[in-house]
Design a protein around this motif. Sequence first.
Motif, mmCIF file in Angstrom:
data_model
loop_
_atom_site.group_PDB
_atom_site.id
_atom_site.type_symbol
_atom_site.label_atom_id
_atom_site.label_comp_id
_atom_site.label_asym_id
_atom_site.label_seq_id
_atom_site.Cartn_x
_atom_site.Cartn_y
_atom_site.Cartn_z
ATOM 1 N N ARG A 133 0.843 -1.181 0.000
ATOM 2 C CA ARG A 133 0.000 0.000 0.000
ATOM 3 C C ARG A 133 0.888 1.244 0.000
ATOM 4 O O ARG A 133 1.705 1.438 0.895
ATOM 5 N N VAL A 134 0.701 2.080 -1.017
ATOM 6 C CA VAL A 134 1.504 3.292 -1.170
ATOM 7 C C VAL A 134 0.548 4.455 -1.447
ATOM 8 O O VAL A 134 -0.028 4.550 -2.529
ATOM 9 N N GLY A 135 0.377 5.338 -0.461
ATOM 10 C CA GLY A 135 -0.516 6.478 -0.652
ATOM 11 C C GLY A 135 -1.941 6.039 -0.902
ATOM 12 O O GLY A 135 -2.518 5.279 -0.120
ATOM 13 N N ASP A 136 -2.516 6.474 -2.042
ATOM 14 C CA ASP A 136 -3.908 6.162 -2.339
ATOM 15 C C ASP A 136 -4.067 4.956 -3.251
ATOM 16 O O ASP A 136 -5.149 4.723 -3.800
ATOM 17 N N HIS A 137 -2.998 4.157 -3.420
ATOM 18 C CA HIS A 137 -3.107 2.981 -4.265
ATOM 19 C C HIS A 137 -2.286 1.828 -3.683
ATOM 20 O O HIS A 137 -1.517 2.006 -2.735
ATOM 21 N N ILE A 138 -2.471 0.652 -4.270
ATOM 22 C CA ILE A 138 -1.709 -0.534 -3.896
ATOM 23 C C ILE A 138 -0.935 -0.990 -5.125
ATOM 24 O O ILE A 138 -1.501 -1.143 -6.208
ATOM 25 N N ILE A 152 -3.629 -1.126 -8.070
ATOM 26 C CA ILE A 152 -5.055 -1.279 -7.813
ATOM 27 C C ILE A 152 -5.477 -0.231 -6.791
ATOM 28 O O ILE A 152 -4.629 0.405 -6.148
ATOM 29 N N ASP A 153 -6.766 -0.038 -6.666
ATOM 30 C CA ASP A 153 -7.318 0.989 -5.785
ATOM 31 C C ASP A 153 -6.871 0.775 -4.333
ATOM 32 O O ASP A 153 -6.920 -0.341 -3.808
ATOM 33 N N GLY A 154 -6.466 1.837 -3.685
ATOM 34 C CA GLY A 154 -6.006 1.755 -2.301
ATOM 35 C C GLY A 154 -7.089 1.414 -1.297
ATOM 36 O O GLY A 154 -6.798 1.061 -0.155
#
Length: 311
Positions: A133-138, A152-154
């Motif tokens: 998980r990095v910020g607002d995404h994975i 992909i979406d966080g």
Amino acid sequence: MTLPFRTPSRALVFAIAVAAGSGLVQGPAVAAASGPFLAHQALYDLSLVKSRGSNSVSDARGRILYNFSGNSCEGYTSEFRQVSELDSGEGKVTLSDLRSTSWEDASGKSYRFKIDTRMNDSESSPVDGIAERVGDHITVKLTQPVKKTFNIDGKIVFPTEQIQHIIAAARDGKSVLEQTVYDGSDNGEKIYNTLTVIGRPIAGDRAPSSPDPSTASNAMKAMTRWPVTVSYYDSDARAKDGEQTPVYAMSFELYENGVSRALVLDYNDFVISGALDKFDVRDSKPASDTIRRRPGQAKRDPGPITTGPSC
């Protein structure tokens, strides 16, 4: 005849698993609602409940062996093996042997997995990767079956977060929960939309109608549990006539410490039960080097692992 055991089995690796401990990415409120989870080994016996539809199954049997260990400081590991035999009634038997190892950071930031499935005598195509998980995404990085990196979406949750949120919702008295889950299924790119229906709590002092080793365990007798049904939908599939049929659904009783009993697995064409045959409580101990390195990675090179908060 080809039976849909491969895909559901992989998701089952995580869906029946105990959740990680505390401090997940969604915040302390969720962690406080769920509390610590139990390190244990469980053995489930699989058998056919009923068959329906055009792809009928005359018999099904098998076993699941599941081991869970680790703690909230070092992260959690699960080791899983499922051997299943399906008989189509046409003289054709399909034997599947699935093995999986996964590790998840207790903060919900990193998830590592290796899944190996063999069908009859065919060569396996292992899935090996890491999701971070990095910020607002994975970001997902696969090394098998092919090298590939994608985002992909966080808001998508990992398997331990999924169970964590189910228990938190159950404690809050909620009956329905929707989540999108990534667990490394299929070729490592599958994402599931899930709908969880939660029943009324069952007090620990209420005798079960069908006792098993978990209900007889002193560690479990005071634990509240909930009847839960989780339906898995292919996030890439389009609904037909406004409705979408789940790829499969599973029902089980979920204890507040993450242990599952009384499994019922509905694959649409057939239904299988998973009765808990053996249950042993294990010591909750720090994750070893074997746990913390990426599954399958050489011991001499554990890699840059972030284990979670210092305790």
